[in-house]
Design an enzyme around this catalytic site. Structure first.
Site, short mmCIF file in Angstrom:
data_model
loop_
_atom_site.label_atom_id
_atom_site.label_comp_id
_atom_site.label_asym_id
_atom_site.label_seq_id
_atom_site.Cartn_x
_atom_site.Cartn_y
_atom_site.Cartn_z
N ASN A 119 0.60 -1.21 0.12
CA ASN A 119 0.22 0.08 -0.12
C ASN A 119 0.96 1.18 -0.02
OD1 ASN A 119 0.40 0.82 3.02
ND2 ASN A 119 -0.11 -1.29 3.25
N ASP A 154 -3.92 -6.57 4.97
CA ASP A 154 -4.93 -7.47 5.47
C ASP A 154 -4.68 -8.85 4.97
OD1 ASP A 154 -6.07 -5.46 7.02
OD2 ASP A 154 -7.43 -4.66 5.34
N PRO A 199 -2.41 -11.87 10.03
CA PRO A 199 -2.42 -11.86 11.62
C PRO A 199 -2.78 -10.15 12.00
CG PRO A 199 -0.32 -12.34 11.45
CD PRO A 199 -0.94 -12.39 9.95
N ILE A 237 -2.04 -7.43 14.07
CA ILE A 237 -0.66 -7.47 15.07
C ILE A 237 -1.25 -6.54 16.35
CG2 ILE A 237 1.40 -6.36 15.45
CD1 ILE A 237 1.61 -6.92 12.00
#
Ligand code: C5P
Length: 433
Positions: free
Chosen positions: A237, A306, A333, A335
């Site tokens: 991103n 994600d 996961p 975090i």
């Protein structure tokens, strides 16, 4: 009765200046705002205001004699359990004793044994205040991390005029509130207190000194994560890492030990910050877990992907004859949620929410779902603010609702304000924990 200082243990030291009468108003302000106040007086102070007055105002026994209750060694126990020791007024003599480390009366002994922050509020004749001995002593106290308030200018009890008046009880009270870290108090979102290198002017005392973070250990995630699809392609991103790096710099400048767990970014590591480079969300989680022990604050500023590829192709995915390509992705996961959900040794946990719509609702939902203490919402649809930009505009929420709105400013200024707010809220969390 307000609950602003509910259950905070404050020792009010009163030494023998005429301004001792103003300490009665300060005592009352603290008590009516929920603090538990124990008053310690010097012998000279008891000549000016009767201990019975402070006993009535605080609802507690007043300590004026080192040997008044030998069974409990109160000069040691008082300061061991207090959140703050405020000495108002502090005479030149008491300041000199503190600087020299003397412990020949109840107040100086309590200060020497105190394990909490100390605020000294000088009040004296202007020549006594400006005397080189007093100024040297004040410089010594400041160097040791004691907060010294600057006396006000005006008529003095001795009939002279000049610098030396004790600041008004309301101003001292406001500083105490800011210092004790209530996130909703004393925070004007603009001014930052200068480093404690000089006595603090009233008006500058609303926010915390930079050294407030000294000794605390803080972990910040920053930047994007990068999830490989094949040897040359990846999912990621546009996060620049600027906000996380600015937070790391701001926390470090306030004396915190900072670990910055960073995805690939072009930012320089702020001086004194330990940087750990990672690429994927899984690596970021692993790094966070390994640096977590002993950490008091975790801020999740990273834009974590994600999803990741269910399988990373070992060969470059070649263009097929089909017009469509389906990628099989699996969830990464979370975090910050893993930190927020910890049952033991849980640090104060702060997350970010970058939203394009329904910001407050989404932020509150994330706060709850990820078990965060604070969430910082930024509207990433706004022009020149948020992702990639040097500017940001954020709103901070806790479980009770909006804590602060920080209007559009450089990420560095926003980081200063956020760190002040987070340190104060985390201190409160620790004291309650
Ligand atoms: O769910 P969303 O990605 O919007 O949540 C943003 C917050 O959660 C940020 O604090 C981000 O650092 C953190 N986060 C995380 N791990 C993820 C996803 C988000 O720590 N996998």
């Amino acid at each position: 009765m307000s609950t602003q200082l509910q259950n905070r243990n404050i020792i009010l030291g009163v030494s023998g200046g005429i301004a001792a009468y103003k300490a009665c108003a300060l005592c009352r302000l603290l008590v009516t705002h929920g603090a538990k106040v124990k008053v310690v007086m010097t012998k000279a102070a008891t000549q000016l205001v009767a201990p019975a007055t402070f006993a009535a105002l605080s609802g507690e026994k007043v300590h004026a004699d080192l040997f008044d209750s030998p069974e409990e060694i109160s000069h040691i126990t008082l300061g061991a359990h207090a959140d703050l020791l405020v000495i108002a007024p502090s005479t030149a003599n008491t300041i000199a004793k503190l600087a020299a480390g003397l412990a020949d009366d109840m107040l100086s002994a309590t200060a020497l044994a105190a394990a909490c922050p100390i605020v000294v509020v000088p009040a004296m004749n202007t020549r006594m205040y400006h005397n080189a001995a007093t100024q040297d002593n004040i410089a010594t106290l400041i160097r040791r991390g004691i907060y010294v308030l600057k006396p006000a200018q005006g008529d003095l009890a001795c009939g002279e005029e000049g610098e030396g008046r004790m600041p008004e009880p309301e101003d001292i009270f406001e500083f105490i509130c800011a210092l004790l870290g209530h996130p909703r108090l004393g925070y004007d979102g603009r001014t930052l207190l200068p480093p404690p290198t000089a006595p603090l002017e009233i008006g500058q005392t609303k926010l915390l000194p930079r050294a407030f973070g000294a000794g605390s250990k803080i972990l910040i995630t920053a930047g994007p994560t990068v999830e490989a699809l094949d040897p040359v392609r990846f999912l990621s991103n546009r996060s620049s890492g600027k906000m996380g790096y600015a937070l790391a710099a701001a926390a470090r400048e306030r004396g915190a030990e900072v670990v910055l767990i960073s995805g690939p970014v072009a930012e320089l590591t702020p001086p004194g910050v330990t940087r750990v480079d990672v690429k994927t969300a899984q690596e970021m989680l692993q790094a966070v877990e390994s640096y977590l022990p002993g950490t008091q604050i975790v801020i999740g500023c990273a834009a974590v992907s994600d999803y990741r590829a269910a399988q990373i192709s070992s060969e470059k995915i070649s263009k097929g004859s089909e017009d469509e390509l389906t990628l099989h992705l699996i969830k990464n996961p979370d975090i910050i949620a893993a930190v927020g959900r910890r049952e033991s040794e849980r640090p104060y946990t702060v997350g970010f929410a970058a939203e394009t719509q329904f910001g407050p609702e989404h932020a509150r939902l994330k706060l709850e779902q990820k078990h965060l203490d604070l969430i910082v919402l930024n509207d990433v649809s706004a022009e020149d603010s948020g992702i990639e930009s040097d500017f940001n505009e954020v709103t901070v929420f806790d479980a009770q609702g909006e804590v602060a709105h920080l209007s559009k400013q450089s990420k560095r200024v926003i980081a200063d304000q956020l760190i002040e707010l987070i340190f104060r809220a985390a201190a409160l969390y620790r004291n309650q924990g």
